[in-house]
Design an enzyme around this catalytic site. Structure first.
Site, PDB file in Angstrom:
ATOM      1  N   GLY A  48       0.832  -1.196   0.000  1.00  0.00           N
ATOM      2  CA  GLY A  48       0.000   0.000   0.000  1.00  0.00           C
ATOM      3  C   GLY A  48       0.873   1.254   0.000  1.00  0.00           C
ATOM      4  O   GLY A  48       1.190   1.780  -1.047  1.00  0.00           O
ATOM      5  N   TYR A  81       4.642  -2.264  -1.572  1.00  0.00           N
ATOM      6  CA  TYR A  81       5.238  -1.550  -0.441  1.00  0.00           C
ATOM      7  C   TYR A  81       5.713  -2.501   0.659  1.00  0.00           C
ATOM      8  O   TYR A  81       6.441  -2.087   1.561  1.00  0.00           O
ATOM      9  CB  TYR A  81       4.270  -0.512   0.134  1.00  0.00           C
ATOM     10  CG  TYR A  81       4.978   0.482   1.025  1.00  0.00           C
ATOM     11  CD1 TYR A  81       5.730   1.522   0.471  1.00  0.00           C
ATOM     12  CD2 TYR A  81       4.952   0.358   2.407  1.00  0.00           C
ATOM     13  CE1 TYR A  81       6.427   2.411   1.277  1.00  0.00           C
ATOM     14  CE2 TYR A  81       5.637   1.252   3.224  1.00  0.00           C
ATOM     15  CZ  TYR A  81       6.371   2.268   2.651  1.00  0.00           C
ATOM     16  OH  TYR A  81       7.078   3.148   3.446  1.00  0.00           O
ATOM     17  N   HIS A  86       1.425  -7.101 -11.311  1.00  0.00           N
ATOM     18  CA  HIS A  86       1.874  -6.716  -9.970  1.00  0.00           C
ATOM     19  C   HIS A  86       1.539  -7.792  -8.943  1.00  0.00           C
ATOM     20  O   HIS A  86       2.320  -8.054  -8.030  1.00  0.00           O
ATOM     21  CB  HIS A  86       1.189  -5.400  -9.596  1.00  0.00           C
ATOM     22  CG  HIS A  86       1.766  -4.703  -8.407  1.00  0.00           C
ATOM     23  ND1 HIS A  86       3.026  -4.157  -8.394  1.00  0.00           N
ATOM     24  CD2 HIS A  86       1.241  -4.441  -7.181  1.00  0.00           C
ATOM     25  CE1 HIS A  86       3.259  -3.584  -7.218  1.00  0.00           C
ATOM     26  NE2 HIS A  86       2.186  -3.750  -6.466  1.00  0.00           N
TER      27      HIS A  86
END
Length: 480
Positions: free
Chosen positions: A125, A221, A457
Site C-alpha cells: 500500500g 510496499y 503486480h
C-alpha cells in the site's frame, strides 16, 4: 518543487483495483507524493534506516491460552466442500493500553502441515489488506466468485507447500484496529515493531510453530515491510530472552525498495512498452533527477504528469489486462483473471455472516485505508542498505517480478539490484514450467532474482501456476 497531490474519494468506497481503474487512485503513488512533498520543506530530513544498538526491551506478551481453539474457522460461507485443511483467524493484541490489535488469517497445508514451514505474507500500500488482497485475490486457498456469495478452490494456493499466515498490518488496515485513533497515523518503524510483537504473541498461541522454519514474503510496499521486519527479527534474536524466531529467508515481489530506481525504472518501462512517447521519455530523461536530495523542477513535473496521463486508461498493475467494466465478461484477461475480482471480494467481506465466521469485529471492510496511506509518517528513501545487511546475514534473499506490471516494473527491480553491486554467480537464463518459459532467473552472490512471465503486480493472481512453481523453488532454496 511542484508536486500535484490529489486524494480520491474512493478511499473508503471501492476496492483497490476497481478504485484505481475507475478513479485513478494508486495507493503507492499517493503515499510517495506525500513523502516527496515533505522534501521541499526546508530542514526536512528523510527518514533513515537505523541500525540496532544491541539493546532489547521485552515486547508485550498477553495471555494466549485457549485462543487458538476460539480462532479456528469451522467453515467460510460459500466454501466448497472438501477443503482438507485447517484455517484460523482472529486478533492478536499488540498494545493493550491503546487497544491495538492486528487481524490474521492462517491457512495450514492440506498435507504435511506439521512439518511444512510457516510463511508470513504481507501486502503493501501502505495501508492495503493482506487478507482481502493477498489471501482472497492472490495466493490463498479460495477465490470469491462473481456472485460475491460463493467461493471456488484455488488449486495453486501457496498453502500446498507451506502453512501461510496473512497479517493485516498496520492497525486500521482490513480488519485490524485500534481504540486509539492516533494510532492510525503511523509509518514504517511502528509497523515493523507491531508486526514483531504480533509474531511473538502469535507463536505463544500456536507454540507448535516456534521452532519451525519461518519465511516472510510480500509485494509492492511490502518491499519496505518485509526487510525491515526481517532485520528487526534478526537483531532481536541476538539479544532477546523471548522466543527466537527461526527466520530462514525473505521474498520480495514487484517491490518498492528504492525511490530513485522506482521512478527511472517505471518511466523506462513505460517507454519500452509503448505507453509513452519518445518526446515524453526524452523530457523526463533531460529534466528529471530522482536522486535523494534532488529538486523536482516544474518541467520535470510536467513531463511526469504527461506520462501518468498516457497510462490513465490502462490497468497499471497488469498492462495487457482489461479494466473492470460492463464488458469485462466478453473481454477476458490474457491470464484469465477476472478484472472485477476486487468488487466481489469487497461485497463478500462486508457480509455479516462472513465477518462472523472470521471472528472479525463488524466493520465496513475496505481493501486499502486511504487515511493511513495519506498520513504515512516515516518512509526511508531506500531500504537497499537493509537488504544488503540481510544478504550478509546468511538468510535467503529473493526478489521476484511479474513482467507485465507497470507499477513497480521489472526494470525497477533490475536497477535496484544493480545498486546492490553483488556479483553474478549463475547467469541470466530462462526457467521452464510445463515446457514453456515460466520466466527468467539470475543467481547473484547472496541474492536470487526471478521473473514470472506474463504476470502483473499481483503475481499469484495473474500466473498462479508459475507463481506456485517459483514459490516452491524459493522454499527449497534452489533456482527454478
Amino acid at each position: 518543487m511542484k508536486i500535484s497531490f490529489v486524494l480520491s474519494v474512493c478511499f473508503s468506497l471501492l476496492a483497490f483495483g476497481s478504485c484505481y481503474s475507475s478513479n485513478g487512485y494508486d495507493p503507492l503513488e499517493t503515499a510517495l507524493k506525500v513523502q516527496r512533498s515533505k522534501r521541499s520543506v526546508e530542514g526536512y530530513v528523510m527518514t533513515k534506516n537505523v541500525k540496532a544498538d544491541n539493546t532489547f526491551s521485552p515486547v508485550y506478551v498477553g495471555p494466549q491460552d485457549g485462543l487458538k481453539d476460539v480462532d479456528k474457522i469451522t467453515t467460510l460461507p460459500g466454501q466448497p466442500a472438501g477443503a482438507g485443511f485447517d484455517q484460523y483467524s482472529g486478533y492478536v493484541t499488540v498494545d493493550p493500553n491503546h487497544g491495538r490489535a492486528l487481524f490474521y488469517y492462517l491457512t495450514e497445508s492440506p498435507a504435511n502441515s506439521s512439518t511444512n514451514p510457516l510463511v508470513l505474507w504481507l501486502n503493501g500500500g501502505p495501508g492495503c489488506s493482506s487478507f482481502g488482497n493477498g489471501a482472497m485475490m492472490e495466493l490463498g486457498p479460495f477465490r470469491v466468485n462473481a456472485d460475491s456469495v460463493t467461493l471456488s478452490h484455488n488449486k495453486y494456493a501457496w498453502n500446498n507447500v507451506a502453512n501461510v499466515l496473512f497479517l493485516e498490518s498496520p492497525a486500521g488496515v482490513g480488519f485490524s484496529y485500534s481504540n486509539t485513533t492516533q494510532d492510525y497515523i503511523t509509518g514504517d518503524e511502528q509497523t515493523a515493531k507491531d508486526s514483531y510483537t504480533f509474531l511473538i504473541n502469535w507463536l505463544e498461541r500456536f507454540p507448535e510453530y516456534k521452532t519451525r522454519d519461518f519465511y516472510i514474503t510480500g509485494e509492492s510496499y511490502a518491499g519496505h515491510y518485509v526487510p525491515q521486519l526481517a532485520q528487526l527479527i534478526l537483531q532481536n534474536n541476538k539479544v532477546t530472552n523471548q522466543t527466537v524466531i527461526n527466520l530462514k529467508g525473505i521474498a520480495l515481489g514487484n517491490a518498492y525498495v528504492d525511490d530513485e530506481t522506482e521512478n527511472t525504472g517505471m518511466f523506462d518501462y513505460f517507454w519500452t512498452h509503448a505507453i509513452i512517447s519518445d518526446e515524453i521519455h526524452s523530457g523526463i530523461i533531460s529534466n528529471c533527477n530522482f536522486s535523494e536530495n534532488a529538486t523536482i523542477t516544474d518541467k520535470c513535473d510536467d513531463y511526469v504528469g504527461q506520462a501518468y496521463g498516457a497510462k490513465s486508461n490502462i490497468y497499471f498493475y497488469d498492462i495487457y489486462a482489461p479494466l473492470c467494466s460492463p464488458f469485462s465478461n466478453s473481454t477476458p484477461s490474457i491470464s484469465e483473471f477476472d478484472p472485477c475480482t476486487e468488487n466481489y471480494i469487497l461485497q463478500y467481506l462486508n457480509t455479516p455472516a462472513v465477518q462472523q465466521s472470521l471472528h472479525a469485529k463488524p466493520v465496513q471492510w475496505e481493501s486499502c485505508n486511504g487515511f493511513i496511506n495519506a498520513n504515512w509518517q516515516d518512509m526511508p528513501f531506500t531500504v537497499l542498505p537493509v537488504i544488503k545487511d540481510l544478504m550478509a546475514s546468511g538468510i535467503s534473499v529473493w526478489i521476484y517480478s511479474g513482467d507485465t506490471d507497470g507499477r513497480v516494473p521489472v526494470t525497477t527491480s533490475r536497477y535496484s539490484i544493480d545498486k546492490l553491486q553483488t556479483p553474478v554467480q549463475t547467469s541470466w537464463y530462462p526457467w521452464m514450467y510445463e515446457e514453456e518459459v515460466g520466466g527468467y532467473a539470475v543467481g547473484y552472490q547472496n541474492l536470487t532474482f526471478v521473473t514470472i512471465r506474463g504476470a502483473g503486480h499481483f503475481v499469484p493472481s495473474y500466473q498462479p501456476a508459475r507463481g506456485l512453481a517459483f514459490f516452491s523453488s524459493f522454499l527449497q532454496g534452489k533456482l527454478p
